[in-house]
Design a protein around this motif. Structure first.
Motif, PDB file in Angstrom:
ATOM      1  N   ALA A   1      -0.675  -5.404  -9.453  1.00  0.00           N
ATOM      2  CA  ALA A   1      -0.837  -3.968  -9.711  1.00  0.00           C
ATOM      3  C   ALA A   1      -0.436  -3.670 -11.149  1.00  0.00           C
ATOM      4  CB  ALA A   1       0.023  -3.158  -8.738  1.00  0.00           C
TER       5      ALA A   1
ATOM      6  N   GLU B   1       0.834  -1.203   0.000  1.00  0.00           N
ATOM      7  CA  GLU B   1       0.000   0.000   0.000  1.00  0.00           C
ATOM      8  C   GLU B   1       0.868   1.253   0.000  1.00  0.00           C
ATOM      9  OE1 GLU B   1      -3.602   2.058   2.583  1.00  0.00           O
ATOM     10  OE2 GLU B   1      -2.795   0.134   3.231  1.00  0.00           O
TER      11      GLU B   1
ATOM     12  N   ARG C   1       8.842  -1.636  -6.927  1.00  0.00           N
ATOM     13  CA  ARG C   1       7.891  -2.734  -6.699  1.00  0.00           C
ATOM     14  C   ARG C   1       8.650  -4.045  -6.532  1.00  0.00           C
ATOM     15  NH1 ARG C   1       2.752  -4.299 -10.167  1.00  0.00           N
ATOM     16  NH2 ARG C   1       3.693  -2.938 -11.703  1.00  0.00           N
TER      17      ARG C   1
ATOM     18  N   GLU D   1      -6.088   5.152  -9.447  1.00  0.00           N
ATOM     19  CA  GLU D   1      -5.307   4.738  -8.284  1.00  0.00           C
ATOM     20  C   GLU D   1      -5.433   5.773  -7.169  1.00  0.00           C
ATOM     21  OE1 GLU D   1      -1.637   2.185  -7.220  1.00  0.00           O
ATOM     22  OE2 GLU D   1      -3.481   1.866  -8.305  1.00  0.00           O
TER      23      GLU D   1
ATOM     24  N   ARG E   1       2.105   1.858  -3.464  1.00  0.00           N
ATOM     25  CA  ARG E   1       1.084   2.457  -4.329  1.00  0.00           C
ATOM     26  C   ARG E   1       0.939   3.956  -4.044  1.00  0.00           C
ATOM     27  NH1 ARG E   1      -4.130  -0.346  -3.442  1.00  0.00           N
ATOM     28  NH2 ARG E   1      -4.854   0.767  -5.272  1.00  0.00           N
TER      29      ARG E   1
END
Length: 151
Positions: free
Chosen positions: A114, A52, A84, A132, A55
């Motif tokens: 994702a 999270e 990532r 997003e 993101r």
């Protein structure tokens, strides 16, 4: 306050709360938020919140720092995916020693699924970083706004 905390799990919780507060703040500083998140994401320590936080880091970079919301904005997916991959390796290392941690496994899958930032999002204009952004922050923003209006 977030970076002064010595417990990494607490740092991650505080960083998430900082991101939410920053989003709602009239003088928000996405550069400061990204700096805090970037430091935590590079620690190579486990927290179920890493995906999270990644993101949040990515959407702030895309929308307000490196790129833009526009279809014409640059999209730094290779850079975003490097981070990532770093986070994914932390999840994998954690799962090697905690193979029955279902939360970690679920978060690793969520991270792996994702999507990259792409042009022509379903929200009629701009790239899908807009979606997003709404997914991560909009409900928190509206929830607190409606609480203030009801007071």
């Amino acid at each position: 306050m977030t970076l002064e905390e010595t417990d990494f799990s607490k740092q991650c919780v505080l960083a998430r709360e900082f991101a939410y507060c920053n989003y709602r703040h009239p003088q928000r500083s996405d550069k400061e938020m990204v700096a805090v998140l970037d430091k935590l994401l590079r620690e190579n320590k486990y927290s179920p919140l890493l995906g999270e936080l990644w993101r949040m880091w990515r959407v702030a970079l895309q929308i307000n720092i490196f790129g833009s919301r526009s279809n014409d904005g640059a999209m730094y997916n290779l850079f975003y995916n490097d981070m990532r991959n770093r986070v994914a390796l932390v999840y994998i290392a954690h799962l090697k020693t905690h193979p029955h941690d279902k939360v970690a496994f679920k978060e690793l899958l969520r991270l792996a699924q994702a999507y990259n930032i792409t042009r022509n999002s379903p929200c009629l204009f701009g790239n899908n970083a807009n979606l997003e952004d709404m997914e991560l922050f909009y409900s928190v923003y509206n929830e607190n706004t409606s609480d203030e209006n009801n007071s």
